[in-house]
Design a protein around this motif. Sequence first.
Motif, PDB file in Angstrom:
ATOM      1  N   CYS A 268     -55.781  11.582  11.300  1.00  0.00           N
ATOM      2  CA  CYS A 268     -55.340  10.220  11.589  1.00  0.00           C
ATOM      3  C   CYS A 268     -54.732  10.140  12.987  1.00  0.00           C
ATOM      4  CB  CYS A 268     -54.299   9.773  10.564  1.00  0.00           C
ATOM      5  SG  CYS A 268     -54.930   9.731   8.883  1.00  0.00           S
ATOM      6  N   PRO A 269     -55.065   9.117  13.750  1.00  0.00           N
ATOM      7  CA  PRO A 269     -54.475   8.980  15.084  1.00  0.00           C
ATOM      8  C   PRO A 269     -52.986   8.651  15.014  1.00  0.00           C
ATOM      9  CG  PRO A 269     -55.784   7.043  14.539  1.00  0.00           C
ATOM     10  CD  PRO A 269     -56.035   8.044  13.455  1.00  0.00           C
ATOM     11  N   SER A 270     -52.566   7.992  13.940  1.00  0.00           N
ATOM     12  CA  SER A 270     -51.158   7.692  13.697  1.00  0.00           C
ATOM     13  C   SER A 270     -51.003   7.398  12.211  1.00  0.00           C
ATOM     14  CB  SER A 270     -50.684   6.495  14.532  1.00  0.00           C
ATOM     15  OG  SER A 270     -51.414   5.329  14.174  1.00  0.00           O
TER      16      SER A 270
ATOM     17  N   LYS B 105     -47.715  15.096  16.259  1.00  0.00           N
ATOM     18  CA  LYS B 105     -48.345  13.961  16.950  1.00  0.00           C
ATOM     19  C   LYS B 105     -48.130  12.659  16.187  1.00  0.00           C
ATOM     20  CE  LYS B 105     -52.959  14.307  14.868  1.00  0.00           C
ATOM     21  NZ  LYS B 105     -54.390  14.592  15.095  1.00  0.00           N
ATOM     22  N   LEU B 106     -47.894  12.754  14.876  1.00  0.00           N
ATOM     23  CA  LEU B 106     -47.631  11.562  14.079  1.00  0.00           C
ATOM     24  C   LEU B 106     -46.183  11.112  14.205  1.00  0.00           C
ATOM     25  CD1 LEU B 106     -49.468  12.704  10.820  1.00  0.00           C
ATOM     26  CD2 LEU B 106     -50.390  11.251  12.636  1.00  0.00           C
TER      27      LEU B 106
ATOM     28  N   CYS C 133     -53.247  12.964   6.263  1.00  0.00           N
ATOM     29  CA  CYS C 133     -53.349  12.658   7.696  1.00  0.00           C
ATOM     30  C   CYS C 133     -53.925  13.832   8.467  1.00  0.00           C
ATOM     31  CB  CYS C 133     -51.972  12.278   8.247  1.00  0.00           C
ATOM     32  SG  CYS C 133     -51.345  10.679   7.685  1.00  0.00           S
TER      33      CYS C 133
ATOM     34  N   GLU D 207     -53.191   4.598   9.903  1.00  0.00           N
ATOM     35  CA  GLU D 207     -54.493   4.311  10.495  1.00  0.00           C
ATOM     36  C   GLU D 207     -55.495   5.407  10.143  1.00  0.00           C
ATOM     37  OE1 GLU D 207     -54.344   3.791  14.683  1.00  0.00           O
ATOM     38  OE2 GLU D 207     -53.291   1.884  14.611  1.00  0.00           O
TER      39      GLU D 207
ATOM     40  N   LYS E 158     -44.132  11.594  16.906  1.00  0.00           N
ATOM     41  CA  LYS E 158     -43.699  11.133  18.239  1.00  0.00           C
ATOM     42  C   LYS E 158     -44.300   9.765  18.566  1.00  0.00           C
ATOM     43  CE  LYS E 158     -47.291  13.478  20.967  1.00  0.00           C
ATOM     44  NZ  LYS E 158     -47.812  12.286  21.649  1.00  0.00           N
ATOM     45  N   PRO E 159     -43.579   8.935  19.290  1.00  0.00           N
ATOM     46  CA  PRO E 159     -44.126   7.643  19.708  1.00  0.00           C
ATOM     47  C   PRO E 159     -45.335   7.830  20.626  1.00  0.00           C
ATOM     48  CG  PRO E 159     -41.736   7.717  20.005  1.00  0.00           C
ATOM     49  CD  PRO E 159     -42.174   9.110  19.708  1.00  0.00           C
ATOM     50  N   GLU E 160     -46.253   6.892  20.586  1.00  0.00           N
ATOM     51  CA  GLU E 160     -47.441   6.963  21.429  1.00  0.00           C
ATOM     52  C   GLU E 160     -47.045   7.009  22.909  1.00  0.00           C
ATOM     53  OE1 GLU E 160     -51.677   4.576  22.155  1.00  0.00           O
ATOM     54  OE2 GLU E 160     -50.178   3.797  20.742  1.00  0.00           O
TER      55      GLU E 160
END
Length: 281
Positions: free
Chosen positions: A109-111, A167-168, A104, A114, A170-172
């Motif tokens: 990776c944005p999340s 960043k992965l 990632c 993905e 934590k919730p968006e």
Amino acid sequence: MPAYNTSQRMAIHQFVNFTQAKESIAAKLLKNHDWNLERALDSFYQAGSTDGVPSAVEKNLKKLFDDYRDNPKESPDKIGIDGAQNYLGAIKVQLDELAHLAICDLLQCPSIGEFDRDPFVAGWRSASSANKPCDTVAAQAQYVDVIRKKMSADPAYFKQVYRNAFKLAKPEGQRSVPMESAVDFWNMFFRSDNGGLGWNTASTKWLDMWCEFYETNIKRPVNKDLWNMVGEMALKIKEPDGEALEWWSPDGAWPMAIDDFISHVKDKTKSAGGDDAMDTS
């Protein structure tokens, strides 16, 4: 073509065959690297094509990305959850191992679950070399083994992957990681059976103590500063003589949660009758 000797013409021919770049690009890069083909190819892959024509590696990576897309019509530049699971299985990465989070980081990776096209291609292109292009699942699976070894041998790389994971985790749209998620991620990063750091030692179960202390006494989401400094604390403790905690000072710049934890450990050590790392097994 300007006058080149036989070995130089051969190097240009090999460069063009390998990359599909123009001869002028090949000659320029080879000149810049004293006609060393391997170094010139490495430079080409690190920088990407300079004439707007994708290299062979880049073409292969884009095709590979296309093979795992979930919905090519609606999301042509994204691999979703199902495709990501299939892809990770193809490169022999388990979802619950630390190498997953290293991938990632490499592919930005944005999340979790993905992959976006441009960082996917750029990440694997940066991992490629002249002799070992990472443009097939077999080659990428081999590179994952390199990542696994690097995670355990290179503290700076471990820190990079750990910090990127914030960043992965934590919730968006949120600025902190929920406590339960943070504990799950700490258990992934700091247990050796997942390919992690192995924070627990023969004398002291540091990870277990930290998680229990946090869940019992702190009981709040983890912001970015605390997340980063938990990684610093674990690395400090893993240093030679780090379990003695002499690196810590109440006047240091540690977050309050870590200050409270270290004070808690020191109090337990004193009550146990010694200054050495205590046995909490």
